[in-house]
Design a protein around this motif. Structure first.
Motif, PDB file in Angstrom:
ATOM      1  N   THR A   1       0.737  -1.256  -0.115  1.00 23.55           N
ATOM      2  CA  THR A   1      -0.082   0.010   0.091  1.00 23.55           C
ATOM      3  C   THR A   1       0.725   1.272   0.116  1.00 23.55           C
TER       4      THR A   1
ATOM      5  N   ALA B   1       2.291   3.216  -3.405  1.00 23.92           N
ATOM      6  CA  ALA B   1       1.687   4.470  -3.593  1.00 23.92           C
ATOM      7  C   ALA B   1       3.057   5.508  -3.865  1.00 23.92           C
ATOM      8  N   TYR B   2       3.926   5.392  -2.807  1.00 24.13           N
ATOM      9  CA  TYR B   2       5.148   6.312  -2.869  1.00 24.13           C
ATOM     10  C   TYR B   2       5.980   5.971  -4.217  1.00 24.13           C
TER      11      TYR B   2
ATOM     12  N   TYR C   1       4.477   4.802  -7.147  1.00 19.82           N
ATOM     13  CA  TYR C   1       3.683   5.424  -8.335  1.00 19.82           C
ATOM     14  C   TYR C   1       3.876   6.984  -8.350  1.00 19.82           C
ATOM     15  N   CYS C   2       3.892   7.749  -7.051  1.00 24.16           N
ATOM     16  CA  CYS C   2       3.658   9.054  -7.119  1.00 24.16           C
ATOM     17  C   CYS C   2       5.182   9.594  -7.473  1.00 24.16           C
TER      18      CYS C   2
ATOM     19  N   LEU D   1       3.753  13.415  -9.071  1.00 24.15           N
ATOM     20  CA  LEU D   1       2.659  14.163  -8.996  1.00 24.15           C
ATOM     21  C   LEU D   1       2.811  15.275  -7.972  1.00 24.15           C
TER      22      LEU D   1
ATOM     23  N   GLU E   1      -1.782  16.062  -4.777  1.00 27.79           N
ATOM     24  CA  GLU E   1      -2.276  14.670  -5.123  1.00 27.79           C
ATOM     25  C   GLU E   1      -1.307  13.510  -4.714  1.00 27.79           C
ATOM     26  N   PHE E   2       0.065  13.972  -4.386  1.00 24.95           N
ATOM     27  CA  PHE E   2       0.728  13.011  -3.709  1.00 24.95           C
ATOM     28  C   PHE E   2       0.177  12.804  -2.366  1.00 24.95           C
TER      29      PHE E   2
ATOM     30  N   THR F   1      -2.486  13.117  -1.372  1.00 26.96           N
ATOM     31  CA  THR F   1      -4.063  12.142  -1.441  1.00 26.96           C
ATOM     32  C   THR F   1      -3.882  10.762  -1.640  1.00 26.96           C
ATOM     33  N   GLN F   2      -2.639  10.489  -2.450  1.00 25.39           N
ATOM     34  CA  GLN F   2      -2.500   9.151  -2.732  1.00 25.39           C
ATOM     35  C   GLN F   2      -1.863   8.288  -1.565  1.00 25.39           C
TER      36      GLN F   2
ATOM     37  N   LYS G   1      -4.849   7.698   0.895  1.00 27.74           N
ATOM     38  CA  LYS G   1      -5.498   6.413   0.669  1.00 27.74           C
ATOM     39  C   LYS G   1      -4.722   5.415   1.011  1.00 27.74           C
ATOM     40  N   ALA G   2      -3.365   5.305   0.714  1.00 28.25           N
ATOM     41  CA  ALA G   2      -2.822   4.053   0.966  1.00 28.25           C
ATOM     42  C   ALA G   2      -2.674   3.820   2.316  1.00 28.25           C
TER      43      ALA G   2
END
Length: 93
Positions: A56, A60-61, A63-64, A69, A73-74, A76-77, A80-81
């Motif tokens: 998670t 996410a890290y 991905y961002c 990002l 947005e970073f 927020t991602q 969520k994770a």
């Protein structure tokens, strides 16, 4: 759920970022070092929770970072994770 000290450290660090106490620049500078330092101990404290961290938060890290990002947005991602990582336990923090 009770968290070990290394898991708790990572929870607090990530919460500080989510809550805006750390900007993305400093989060990025510290994140990898903290994972290297604390993750092996997190695995010993609770291997299932450590595996979920990798699936998670760490996912996410990466991905961002790959997509560069914008900060909000970073954040927020990662938020969520964080919710996915801890699930219902987050309410007990």
């Amino acid at each position: 759920m009770k968290f070990g000290k290394h898991t708790k450290f990572m929870i607090d660090f990530i919460k500080d970022f989510i809550d805006g106490e750390i900007d993305s620049y400093f989060f990025d500078l510290d994140y990898s070092a903290y994972v290297i330092e604390h993750f092996p101990y997190m695995e010993k404290e609770n291997s299932e929770l450590a595996e979920r961290f990798a699936e998670t938060i760490d996912y996410a890290y990466e991905y961002c970072m790959d997509r560069r990002l914008p900060e909000e947005e970073f954040r927020t991602q990662i938020s969520k994770a964080f919710d996915q990582w801890l699930g219902k336990e987050r309410n007990q923090l």
